[in-house]
Scaffold this active site. Structure first.
Site, short mmCIF file in Angstrom:
data_model
loop_
_atom_site.label_atom_id
_atom_site.label_comp_id
_atom_site.label_asym_id
_atom_site.label_seq_id
_atom_site.Cartn_x
_atom_site.Cartn_y
_atom_site.Cartn_z
CB SER A 67 -0.94 0.01 1.20
OG SER A 67 -0.23 0.15 2.41
CE LYS B 170 -2.95 2.65 4.97
NZ LYS B 170 -2.88 1.78 3.77
#
Length: 240
Positions: free
Chosen positions: A43, A95
């Site tokens: 990701s 993230k």
């Protein structure tokens, strides 16, 4: 003939005692200073695990927890670890911060609203690989209380070693900076009004800048009136 030597039992006990004394120091360091962990998944590719799909090789990163311990401010572009808002169990995810409190974010699908205003204590996070990432586009703004650390370095493998720095405010020095800053609606620029130091306002009569309170109203008209009266007085004396 060599004699067998009996090792005193007190030596292992002493070693265990020293080890026990260092355990709290190690726990404190892990919880409040930092630690090295591996990253799983794609990701955050290509920043982290750029060849995950081909090799499943993990990057090892350093988590700067001192940043959280001393409550230092978060910046756009920080790569962070946070507890997943959607997981029932405590699952740590990685993230990038796209927006901080006070920012207006131009969102992407599948988020239902086109713009989001971040309130105090909120950030907007996304993965660099938006095709593989579950992030704020799904669960919305994230409270900063879920942030656990700032990822400061990729330390292994050696070919991936790098320092992960935050972005300067609204900088366009690189393509990466431009991509991330383009998601934040820049604050409006304030028009600066320059105050004249002296003279009249354009298009005004009898009003000038000056006096103790800034505007001196009617100063020019009074001067002209006094001059007119003096001229009339002189003309009357000549006529007589």
């Amino acid at each position: 003939m060599a004699q067998a030597r009996v090792v005193p039992r007190s030596l292992p006990r002493l070693s265990i005692l020293k080890l026990a004394l260092w355990i709290p120091v190690g726990i404190f360091a892990i919880d409040h200073v930092g630690e090295v962990v591996s990253v799983e998944g794609s990701s955050m590719s290509p920043t982290l695990n750029p060849d995950w799909k081909e090799t499943r090789r993990r990057d090892w990163i350093f988590l700067n927890k001192w940043h959280v311990t001393w409550k230092k401010p978060w910046h756009r572009g920080d790569v962070v670890t946070l507890w997943s808002p959607t997981s029932d169990t405590r699952r740590l995810t990685v993230k990038r911060i796209i927006g901080i409190e006070g920012d207006t974010i131009r969102t992407n699908a599948p988020y239902p609203e086109k713009f989001v205003k971040l309130e105090k204590g909120q950030v907007w996070v996304e993965g660099d690989n938006d095709l593989e990432s579950k992030d704020s586009r799904i669960y919305g703004p994230v409270p900063i209380s879920l942030l656990q650390s700032r990822v400061s370095h990729v330390i292994y493998p050696p070919s991936h070693y790098t320092t992960l720095d935050p972005l300067p405010p609204f900088s366009s020095s690189s393509d990466k900076d431009s991509i991330h800053h383009s998601r934040v609606v820049p604050p409006p620029r304030l028009n600066t009004i320059h105050r004249p130091m002296m003279g009249r306002l354009p298009g005004s009569e009898g009003v000038g800048w000056g006096g103790k309170h800034g505007l001196g109203e009617g100063e020019s008209s009074e001067s002209e009136e006094r001059s007119r009266r003096r001229r009339e007085s002189r003309e009357q004396r000549v006529e007589h």
